[in-house]
Design a protein around this motif. Structure first.
Motif, PDB file in Angstrom:
ATOM      1  N   PRO A 286       0.952  -6.112  -7.304  1.00  0.00           N
ATOM      2  CA  PRO A 286       0.966  -7.350  -6.512  1.00  0.00           C
ATOM      3  C   PRO A 286       1.327  -8.593  -7.312  1.00  0.00           C
ATOM      4  N   GLU A 287       0.746  -8.735  -8.493  1.00  0.00           N
ATOM      5  CA  GLU A 287       0.969  -9.936  -9.301  1.00  0.00           C
ATOM      6  C   GLU A 287       2.411 -10.072  -9.778  1.00  0.00           C
ATOM      7  N   ASP A 288       3.135  -8.947  -9.835  1.00  0.00           N
ATOM      8  CA  ASP A 288       4.505  -8.960 -10.349  1.00  0.00           C
ATOM      9  C   ASP A 288       5.552  -9.128  -9.247  1.00  0.00           C
TER      10      ASP A 288
ATOM     11  N   ASN B  30      17.640   0.323   5.451  1.00  0.00           N
ATOM     12  CA  ASN B  30      16.979  -0.940   5.140  1.00  0.00           C
ATOM     13  C   ASN B  30      16.699  -1.058   3.642  1.00  0.00           C
ATOM     14  N   ASP B  31      16.549  -2.288   3.179  1.00  0.00           N
ATOM     15  CA  ASP B  31      16.150  -2.573   1.804  1.00  0.00           C
ATOM     16  C   ASP B  31      14.623  -2.589   1.771  1.00  0.00           C
ATOM     17  N   VAL B  32      14.026  -1.694   0.996  1.00  0.00           N
ATOM     18  CA  VAL B  32      12.565  -1.531   1.021  1.00  0.00           C
ATOM     19  C   VAL B  32      11.992  -1.635  -0.384  1.00  0.00           C
ATOM     20  N   ASP B  33      10.943  -2.435  -0.522  1.00  0.00           N
ATOM     21  CA  ASP B  33      10.134  -2.498  -1.745  1.00  0.00           C
ATOM     22  C   ASP B  33       8.747  -1.970  -1.431  1.00  0.00           C
ATOM     23  N   PHE B  34       8.030  -1.542  -2.476  1.00  0.00           N
ATOM     24  CA  PHE B  34       6.644  -1.096  -2.342  1.00  0.00           C
ATOM     25  C   PHE B  34       5.774  -1.897  -3.300  1.00  0.00           C
ATOM     26  N   VAL B  35       4.587  -2.256  -2.845  1.00  0.00           N
ATOM     27  CA  VAL B  35       3.602  -2.940  -3.676  1.00  0.00           C
ATOM     28  C   VAL B  35       2.315  -2.134  -3.614  1.00  0.00           C
ATOM     29  N   ASP B  36       1.757  -1.811  -4.772  1.00  0.00           N
ATOM     30  CA  ASP B  36       0.541  -0.998  -4.791  1.00  0.00           C
ATOM     31  C   ASP B  36      -0.353  -1.427  -5.943  1.00  0.00           C
TER      32      ASP B  36
ATOM     33  N   GLY C  78       0.828  -1.192   0.000  1.00  0.00           N
ATOM     34  CA  GLY C  78       0.000   0.000   0.000  1.00  0.00           C
ATOM     35  C   GLY C  78       0.866   1.247   0.000  1.00  0.00           C
ATOM     36  N   ALA C  79       1.182   1.776  -1.164  1.00  0.00           N
ATOM     37  CA  ALA C  79       2.079   2.928  -1.284  1.00  0.00           C
ATOM     38  C   ALA C  79       1.279   4.223  -1.316  1.00  0.00           C
ATOM     39  N   GLY C  80       0.408   4.372  -0.316  1.00  0.00           N
ATOM     40  CA  GLY C  80      -0.301   5.627  -0.134  1.00  0.00           C
ATOM     41  C   GLY C  80       0.497   6.530   0.782  1.00  0.00           C
ATOM     42  N   ALA C  81      -0.195   7.476   1.432  1.00  0.00           N
ATOM     43  CA  ALA C  81       0.495   8.468   2.252  1.00  0.00           C
ATOM     44  C   ALA C  81       1.323   7.825   3.356  1.00  0.00           C
ATOM     45  N   MET C  82       0.692   7.006   4.198  1.00  0.00           N
ATOM     46  CA  MET C  82       1.399   6.417   5.330  1.00  0.00           C
ATOM     47  C   MET C  82       2.375   5.338   4.892  1.00  0.00           C
ATOM     48  N   GLY C  83       2.003   4.542   3.912  1.00  0.00           N
ATOM     49  CA  GLY C  83       2.913   3.513   3.424  1.00  0.00           C
ATOM     50  C   GLY C  83       4.196   4.118   2.888  1.00  0.00           C
TER      51      GLY C  83
ATOM     52  N   TRP D  63      -2.889   0.905  -7.172  1.00  0.00           N
ATOM     53  CA  TRP D  63      -3.418   2.096  -7.845  1.00  0.00           C
ATOM     54  C   TRP D  63      -2.530   2.412  -9.043  1.00  0.00           C
ATOM     55  N   GLN D  64      -3.040   2.153 -10.231  1.00  0.00           N
ATOM     56  CA  GLN D  64      -2.237   2.249 -11.443  1.00  0.00           C
ATOM     57  C   GLN D  64      -1.604   3.625 -11.645  1.00  0.00           C
ATOM     58  N   PRO D  65      -2.328   4.731 -11.493  1.00  0.00           N
ATOM     59  CA  PRO D  65      -1.675   6.034 -11.686  1.00  0.00           C
ATOM     60  C   PRO D  65      -0.480   6.239 -10.756  1.00  0.00           C
ATOM     61  N   ASN D  66      -0.579   5.720  -9.538  1.00  0.00           N
ATOM     62  CA  ASN D  66       0.501   5.855  -8.567  1.00  0.00           C
ATOM     63  C   ASN D  66       1.720   5.038  -9.001  1.00  0.00           C
ATOM     64  N   VAL D  67       1.486   3.774  -9.354  1.00  0.00           N
ATOM     65  CA  VAL D  67       2.583   2.897  -9.760  1.00  0.00           C
ATOM     66  C   VAL D  67       3.248   3.415 -11.036  1.00  0.00           C
ATOM     67  N   GLU D  68       2.444   3.755 -12.023  1.00  0.00           N
ATOM     68  CA  GLU D  68       3.011   4.189 -13.304  1.00  0.00           C
ATOM     69  C   GLU D  68       3.764   5.521 -13.175  1.00  0.00           C
ATOM     70  N   THR D  69       3.238   6.420 -12.334  1.00  0.00           N
ATOM     71  CA  THR D  69       3.923   7.691 -12.126  1.00  0.00           C
ATOM     72  C   THR D  69       5.280   7.481 -11.481  1.00  0.00           C
ATOM     73  N   MET D  70       5.346   6.598 -10.479  1.00  0.00           N
ATOM     74  CA  MET D  70       6.636   6.342  -9.822  1.00  0.00           C
ATOM     75  C   MET D  70       7.606   5.620 -10.747  1.00  0.00           C
TER      76      MET D  70
END
Length: 325
Positions: free
Chosen positions: A64-66, A24-30, A7-12, A32-39
């Motif tokens: 998530p699927e990837d 730390n080594d950190v990954d994000f899973v989200d 959940g790569a929203g505000a708090m995530g 919301w397509q506009p959020n993922v594609e923009t990043m």
């Protein structure tokens, strides 16, 4: 340590970025397509603090699927109503030895997480940390670094070595984690807080400071806190704070820590997204009914929030129809 933020929203984003900055080594899973594609396009997320020093922080973000990573700890920050689908889509990456940490608003998420994670590996808590998602790939940390606190507990109420390691990493990020051995009391402390500030600020579209400036704010807060504590006590929950301490917490955060902040429920309402009121005030209403107690003020506020949602949706529909005519 290896963390994956679900959940790569505000708090995530706030937790993940600060954990990354702490080494730390950190990954994000989200999802919301506009959020993922923009990043993906930007190569990271733009981060500001109190609307200043906007800069790009490189991050790794996946659908998530990837996602094929194997973190030590999952950090879960989705909306309550999105969690079940989010977990289902990411389940292929869950493993028995992984831990999960969540500080989501409301109640209902623990039961969903228990379907995928062992009880001794489930850490949950609350975060009095203000953050705003300005838009896809753009987040604003509210308050100076180190402003804000959090409580957390192991589901078993017997913290192990990994629990203490997680707490140590959160301390490096200056989240000021307070490890308790009172699981349900820890979670309900934030539910009670949010049932006052989030709901009232949302209904009247005001900041926390504007709410605190109202001469009747103390009376409103006390009525909601007393009713919530009546419910929790009937459920046998030992709360972290006394009623007076909870009122003092509401006042301090509203007046001193985050007076300019619009709570997350307001942010959802203002963007015509469903709110989490059923998991906050509505949860207290349902829990009270279990013991024959009517939390009438919380029930009234729950209806008012849904009425406001309904009204905004009608206006949006009418506006859209008129524009296309």
């Amino acid at each position: 340590m290896k963390f994956t933020v679900l959940g790569a929203g505000a708090m995530g984003l706030r937790y993940g970025v600060l954990l990354q900055e702490a080494g730390n080594d950190v990954d994000f899973v989200d999802t919301w397509q506009p959020n993922v594609e923009t990043m993906h396009r930007q190569g990271g997320v733009y981060v500001s603090r109190d609307h200043q020093d906007r800069h790009l922080v490189p991050v790794k973000v996946y659908y998530p699927e990837d996602y094929q990573g194997d973190p030590d700890v999952w950090v879960v920050f989705t909306k309550q109503m999105q969690l079940s689908d989010f977990l289902k889509r990411t389940a292929h990456a869950f493993k028995p030895d992984q831990y999960v940490l969540t500080c989501m608003n409301g109640m209902g998420h623990v039961e969903k997480l228990r379907q995928y994670f062992q009880p001794n590996k489930l850490l949950a808590g609350t975060a009095l940390v203000a953050t705003v998602l300005n838009g896809p790939g753009d987040v604003d940390f509210i308050g100076q670094r180190g402003a804000g606190t959090m409580n957390l507990a192991n589901y078993t109420e017997h913290p192990d070595d990994m629990t203490h390691r997680v707490v140590a990493e959160l301390e490096k990020c200056q989240f000021h984690p307070n490890l308790t051995t009172n699981f349900k009391g820890t979670l309900l402390a934030k539910v009670v807080f949010n049932s006052v500030v989030n709901t009232l600020c949302t209904l009247f579209e005001i900041t926390m400071g504007e709410f605190a400036d109202y001469e009747g704010a103390n009376e409103l807060s006390k009525q909601l806190i007393d009713e919530a504590y009546d419910v929790c006590e009937r459920d046998g929950v030992t709360m972290l704070n006394t009623r007076a301490e909870e009122l003092a917490s509401v006042n301090y955060v509203s007046q001193v820590a985050n007076p300019l902040h619009y709570p997350s429920m307001y942010q959802d309402m203002s963007h015509n997204r469903p709110t989490e009121v059923d998991y906050i005030n509505g949860y207290l209403v349902q829990l009270g009914q279990k013991y024959g107690y009517q939390a009438k003020t919380h029930a009234f506020l729950t209806h008012l929030v849904h009425l406001a949602e309904h009204t905004r949706q009608q206006v949006a529909t009418t506006t859209k129809t008129a524009a296309s005519a």
